[in-house]
Write an enzyme that holds these catalytic residues in place. Structure first.
Site, PDB file in Angstrom:
ATOM      1  NE  ARG A 116       0.393   1.428   4.494  1.00  0.00           N
ATOM      2  CZ  ARG A 116       1.196   2.291   5.073  1.00  0.00           C
ATOM      3  NH1 ARG A 116       1.822   3.201   4.357  1.00  0.00           N
ATOM      4  NH2 ARG A 116       1.410   2.277   6.385  1.00  0.00           N
ATOM      5  CD  GLU A 215      -1.975   7.039   9.955  1.00  0.00           C
ATOM      6  OE1 GLU A 215      -2.350   6.208  10.787  1.00  0.00           O
ATOM      7  OE2 GLU A 215      -0.804   7.145   9.571  1.00  0.00           O
ATOM      8  NE  ARG A 219      -2.074   5.156   4.557  1.00  0.00           N
ATOM      9  CZ  ARG A 219      -1.812   4.760   5.793  1.00  0.00           C
ATOM     10  NH1 ARG A 219      -2.127   3.527   6.164  1.00  0.00           N
ATOM     11  NH2 ARG A 219      -1.261   5.564   6.659  1.00  0.00           N
ATOM     12  CB  CYS A 261       1.610   9.079  10.607  1.00  0.00           C
ATOM     13  SG  CYS A 261       2.743   8.288  11.771  1.00  0.00           S
ATOM     14  CB  THR A 263       5.902   6.283  10.673  1.00  0.00           C
ATOM     15  OG1 THR A 263       4.504   6.156  10.394  1.00  0.00           O
ATOM     16  CG2 THR A 263       6.121   6.536  12.136  1.00  0.00           C
ATOM     17  NE  ARG A 270       1.905  -1.989   7.054  1.00  0.00           N
ATOM     18  CZ  ARG A 270       1.737  -3.254   7.437  1.00  0.00           C
ATOM     19  NH1 ARG A 270       2.772  -4.012   7.777  1.00  0.00           N
ATOM     20  NH2 ARG A 270       0.523  -3.778   7.485  1.00  0.00           N
ATOM     21  NE  ARG A 299       2.951  -2.356  11.179  1.00  0.00           N
ATOM     22  CZ  ARG A 299       2.383  -1.291  10.629  1.00  0.00           C
ATOM     23  NH1 ARG A 299       1.173  -1.367  10.118  1.00  0.00           N
ATOM     24  NH2 ARG A 299       3.004  -0.139  10.582  1.00  0.00           N
ATOM     25  CD  GLU A 304       1.099   0.912  13.781  1.00  0.00           C
ATOM     26  OE1 GLU A 304       0.185   1.561  13.252  1.00  0.00           O
ATOM     27  OE2 GLU A 304       2.249   1.364  13.979  1.00  0.00           O
TER      28      GLU A 304
END
Ligand code: ADP
Ligand code: ILO
Length: 346
Positions: A116, A215, A219, A261, A263, A270, A299, A304
């Protein structure tokens, strides 16, 4: 200027990046600053203040947050990504540059592969600072762009509003849809007016999916059973190429794709497999030596903050900024080869 916003009390055992890098001096320098969208330090750090068990604890309200609150974000980005303020990001979405012959053809180890990326609209605030009207606009423009996809990528957009509990639960259980009520997102302002403006697009086979206004505003996800990592990456890059003809995504030379975020900055990618390695999992030191060597994160099976079940783990790239998309996937691929070998040897 008088303010009722004081330096937050962090518990002694707090390990978040926020509590590590928010010094009293940084706090004083930033506490009265605002971006053009009105996003403040108080909002940027609220998630990490409310959730002292955060790993990171900060969210950006817009692209400008990364510079306005740079005194806080820069050291966090450097610490998490080993990426300095003078560094520049580079992108490579060419699947031909990936060396990834199909893995595990007998299906003994790799259950599924998923890649993603996060994307946000240029010239709009990110989720923590977006207004309801702007969020609705994102939904409208995204569903229009998605509805123009053709062939195996064509599908349907399903708004969360009006979706039955039964359908959403089954989509979540099968790893297709995001969960509701994440406490980290809640405290960051990302869940305001939930579930309005949120939804999921997917093709018939559910190998191509797009989450809208979670988020990140988008995505973009490619996934399928088994270990053909190159096929999954190719599908994803084809879809991205089409979508960026319709939508301008927020990007910076320094930070790559802008995400709420820190990260996820850079590639916002990811790439993961669900992999069954029950024997290796008996020796977590050995397991982690391999994942560390290949820059991978472990994970649990439901994403997560979840646990492993039956020796199945979610293994994904940890590096996202300062490396290309191809390198992210290659990290994951090479690490998975090593994990399968270690499981065979165990
Ligand atoms: P992210 O979107 O940041 O990757 P999560 O870790 O919450 O967020 O994962 C989202 C969902 O995707 C979860 O349901 C997770 O189990 C699922 N998922 C992740 N990797 C895979 C995979 N390789 N195969 C199937 N499902 C996956
Ligand atoms: N804010 C949370 C999650 C950080 C990384 N994960 C995601 C989904 N962005 C924390 O600080 O632990």
């Amino acid at each position: 200027m008088l303010t009722d916003f004081n330096f937050p009390p962090f518990p002694k055992d707090c390990k978040s990046q926020l509590c590590k890098h928010l010094t009293k001096e940084t706090f004083e320098a930033l506490k009265d600053k605002k971006t053009k969208n009105g996003f403040t330090l108080k909002e940027a750090i609220n998630s990490g203040v409310v959730n002292s068990d955060s790993g990171i604890g900060v969210y950006a309200g817009d692209k400008e947050s990364y510079s306005t609150f740079g005194l806080l974000f820069d050291p966090i980005i450097e610490d998490y990504h080993s990426f300095k303020v003078e560094d520049t990001h580079k992108s490579n979405l060419n699947p031909n540059d990936l060396n990834a012959p199909v893995l595990d053809v007998d299906g003994e180890y790799i259950i599924s592969t998923r890649i993603r990326v996060g994307r946000n609209f240029a010239n709009l605030p990110l989720g923590p600072a977006i207004t309801k009207e702007q969020r609705d606009e994102v939904q409208e423009r995204s569903s229009q762009a998605l509805n123009s996809l053709e062939g195996s990528l064509s599908g349907t957009y399903y708004p969360l509003e009006g979706m039955s509990d039964e359908i959403s639960k089954s989509l979540i259980k099968d790893h297709f849809l995001f969960k509701a009520g994440d406490r980290f997102l809640e405290a960051s302002g990302l869940n305001r007016e939930w579930p309005e403006g949120r939804g999921i697009f997917h093709n018939e086979d559910k190998t191509f999916l797009v989450w809208v206004n979670e988020e990140d505003q988008l995505r973009i996800i490619s996934m399928q059973q088994g270990g053909d990592i190159k096929e999954v990456f190719t599908r994803l890059t084809t879809a991205i190429a089409h979508l960026q003809k319709k939508i301008e995504f927020s990007y910076s030379e320094h930070l790559g794709y802008i995400t709420s975020c820190p990260t996820n900055l850079g590639t916002a990618m990811r790439a993961s497999v669900h992999i069954k390695v029950p024997k290796l999992a008996q020796d977590m030191k050995k397991f982690e030596a391999i994942t560390d060597k290949h820059h991978l994160q472990i994970r649990g099976i439901h994403g997560e903050h979840s646990e492993s079940e039956g020796g199945i783990y979610d293994i994904s790239n940890k590096r996202r900024l300062g490396v290309t998309e191809v390198e992210c996937v290659q990290d994951m691929y090479d690490g998975v080869v090593a994990l399968i070998q270690a499981e065979k040897d165990a």
